[in-house]
Design a protein around this motif. Structure first.
Motif, PDB file in Angstrom:
ATOM      1  N   GLU A   1     -34.909 -12.035  64.413  1.00 50.50           N
ATOM      2  CA  GLU A   1     -33.734 -11.811  65.013  1.00 50.50           C
ATOM      3  C   GLU A   1     -33.343 -11.592  66.194  1.00 50.50           C
ATOM      4  OE1 GLU A   1     -31.302 -12.335  62.890  1.00 50.50           O
ATOM      5  OE2 GLU A   1     -32.718 -13.748  61.506  1.00 50.50           O
ATOM      6  N   LYS A   2     -34.563 -10.879  66.947  1.00 49.54           N
ATOM      7  CA  LYS A   2     -33.817 -10.733  68.045  1.00 49.54           C
ATOM      8  C   LYS A   2     -35.149 -11.188  68.517  1.00 49.54           C
ATOM      9  CE  LYS A   2     -32.249  -5.769  66.690  1.00 49.54           C
ATOM     10  NZ  LYS A   2     -32.168  -4.843  67.509  1.00 49.54           N
TER      11      LYS A   2
ATOM     12  N   SER B   1     -41.570 -11.812  62.743  1.00 49.45           N
ATOM     13  CA  SER B   1     -42.071 -11.110  61.406  1.00 49.45           C
ATOM     14  C   SER B   1     -42.782 -12.370  60.829  1.00 49.45           C
ATOM     15  CB  SER B   1     -41.006 -10.568  61.082  1.00 49.45           C
ATOM     16  OG  SER B   1     -40.148  -9.412  61.922  1.00 49.45           O
ATOM     17  N   LEU B   2     -43.321 -11.836  60.370  1.00 53.68           N
ATOM     18  CA  LEU B   2     -44.017 -12.664  58.822  1.00 53.68           C
ATOM     19  C   LEU B   2     -44.477 -11.919  57.700  1.00 53.68           C
ATOM     20  CD1 LEU B   2     -45.779 -15.300  58.480  1.00 53.68           C
ATOM     21  CD2 LEU B   2     -48.018 -14.175  58.810  1.00 53.68           C
ATOM     22  N   ILE B   3     -44.119 -13.320  57.133  1.00 52.90           N
ATOM     23  CA  ILE B   3     -43.253 -12.559  55.691  1.00 52.90           C
ATOM     24  C   ILE B   3     -43.902 -13.428  54.845  1.00 52.90           C
ATOM     25  CG2 ILE B   3     -41.354 -12.531  53.408  1.00 52.90           C
ATOM     26  CD1 ILE B   3     -39.625 -12.981  56.822  1.00 52.90           C
ATOM     27  N   LEU B   4     -44.866 -12.846  53.502  1.00 53.64           N
ATOM     28  CA  LEU B   4     -45.689 -13.675  52.406  1.00 53.64           C
ATOM     29  C   LEU B   4     -44.882 -13.499  51.102  1.00 53.64           C
ATOM     30  CD1 LEU B   4     -47.600 -11.897  54.829  1.00 53.64           C
ATOM     31  CD2 LEU B   4     -49.546 -12.793  53.202  1.00 53.64           C
ATOM     32  N   GLU B   5     -43.941 -14.238  50.670  1.00 53.38           N
ATOM     33  CA  GLU B   5     -43.383 -14.256  49.809  1.00 53.38           C
ATOM     34  C   GLU B   5     -43.511 -13.994  48.463  1.00 53.38           C
ATOM     35  OE1 GLU B   5     -40.209 -14.735  50.033  1.00 53.38           O
ATOM     36  OE2 GLU B   5     -40.159 -15.512  52.455  1.00 53.38           O
ATOM     37  N   SER B   6     -45.262 -13.892  48.295  1.00 55.15           N
ATOM     38  CA  SER B   6     -45.920 -13.737  47.598  1.00 55.15           C
ATOM     39  C   SER B   6     -47.507 -13.443  47.161  1.00 55.15           C
ATOM     40  CB  SER B   6     -45.546 -14.366  45.940  1.00 55.15           C
ATOM     41  OG  SER B   6     -45.929 -14.084  44.672  1.00 55.15           O
ATOM     42  N   ALA B   7     -47.850 -12.623  48.014  1.00 53.35           N
ATOM     43  CA  ALA B   7     -49.522 -12.777  48.059  1.00 53.35           C
ATOM     44  C   ALA B   7     -50.523 -12.894  47.681  1.00 53.35           C
ATOM     45  CB  ALA B   7     -49.511 -10.933  48.801  1.00 53.35           C
TER      46      ALA B   7
ATOM     47  N   LYS C   1     -34.069 -16.871  66.599  1.00 47.15           N
ATOM     48  CA  LYS C   1     -33.419 -17.787  64.912  1.00 47.15           C
ATOM     49  C   LYS C   1     -34.104 -19.302  65.292  1.00 47.15           C
ATOM     50  CE  LYS C   1     -29.807 -15.334  64.836  1.00 47.15           C
ATOM     51  NZ  LYS C   1     -29.606 -14.109  64.115  1.00 47.15           N
ATOM     52  N   MET C   2     -34.638 -19.458  65.612  1.00 45.09           N
ATOM     53  CA  MET C   2     -35.769 -20.560  65.791  1.00 45.09           C
ATOM     54  C   MET C   2     -37.443 -20.035  65.318  1.00 45.09           C
ATOM     55  SD  MET C   2     -33.309 -22.292  66.847  1.00 45.09           S
ATOM     56  CE  MET C   2     -33.569 -24.076  66.971  1.00 45.09           C
ATOM     57  N   LYS C   3     -37.734 -21.070  64.685  1.00 43.11           N
ATOM     58  CA  LYS C   3     -39.113 -21.457  64.046  1.00 43.11           C
ATOM     59  C   LYS C   3     -39.430 -23.233  63.759  1.00 43.11           C
ATOM     60  CE  LYS C   3     -37.366 -21.008  59.579  1.00 43.11           C
ATOM     61  NZ  LYS C   3     -36.823 -19.764  58.424  1.00 43.11           N
TER      62      LYS C   3
END
Lengths: 113, 112
Positions: free
Chosen positions: B69-70, B75-81, B53-55
């Motif tokens: 979360e674990k 996970s890497l997320i591209l909100e709007s590629a 939970k740290m970033k």
């Protein structure tokens, strides 16, 4: 500005010779420096780590030197083999309170039989 | 041996899509990282995490977010590629601050 420089041109050598790759940096004070090998389509693989208070480190046919005055590391592969052909990346370990590695762009080594 | 597994080797997405890149490591490492690698620019750090939970933002976090979360999954997320996010994405992990990174084999993402 901060910079890490590795020779962008490929290094071509004959099998059996010693390959020497260079990593120069400016405006960093790294606590350590790491070298990685990367094959096409794969992630980098760690090879050697050398700390700021060490001058030289060896592992089998590999040797790394670290000169904090010159701000340079040299990476040597002795008795090179075609299987050593790959891209080699240097990475500076920067003291920021957490782990941060800053990578150079890498030098491609081609060893011909 | 440490294994860092990235869920996809190749991905093709359209501009504006939300994209998830998954990474799992099996060695209980504290630290996890996301880099992107582009010709002539080398590996650039996007985000990293030193605990669940740290970033922390890396050098180029704009347009990205992450989730941890674990402990084993980052996970890497591209909100709007966007097309300028076409790149090779590399996940890595390490047990502590001074240790070498263990990399996955990368996800080559193409955004059209």
């Amino acid at each position: 500005s901060q910079k890490i420089e590795q020779n962008s041109e490929a290094l071509n050598i004959q099998e059996g010779k010693t390959a020497t790759l260079t990593c120069n940096y400016t405006n960093y004070s790294p606590a350590y420096l790491q070298w990685y090998r990367q094959d096409p389509g794969r992630g980098p693989v760690f090879l050697l780590l050398i700390r700021e208070n060490e001058k030289e480190k060896r592992k089998e046919r590999l040797k790394v030197t670290f000169d904090t005055t010159l701000k340079q590391s040299l990476f040597h592969i002795t008795a090179s083999q075609p299987a050593d052909s790959a891209t080699y990346l240097c990475a500076l370990g920067v003291n920021t309170g957490f782990q941060k590695l800053v990578f150079g762009t890498g030098t491609r080594l081609l060893v011909s039989p | 041996d440490v294994k860092v597994t990235q869920s996809s080797r190749y991905l093709v997405k359209r501009t504006g899509e939300k994209v998830f890149l998954e990474c799992v490591q099996d060695m209980d490492h504290e630290n996890m990282f996301w880099y992107r690698q582009d010709p002539g620019l080398g590996l650039r750090l996007i985000y990293f995490s030193y605990d669940v939970k740290m970033k922390e933002k890396g050098d180029i976090p704009e347009g990205y977010s992450v989730s941890r979360e674990k402990k084993e999954r980052f996970s890497l997320i591209l909100e709007s590629a966007s097309t300028n996010q076409t790149s090779m994405y590399l996940c890595a992990s390490s047990p502590d601050r001074d240790s070498p990174l263990h990399f996955g084999n990368g996800t080559r993402l193409t955004v059209t």
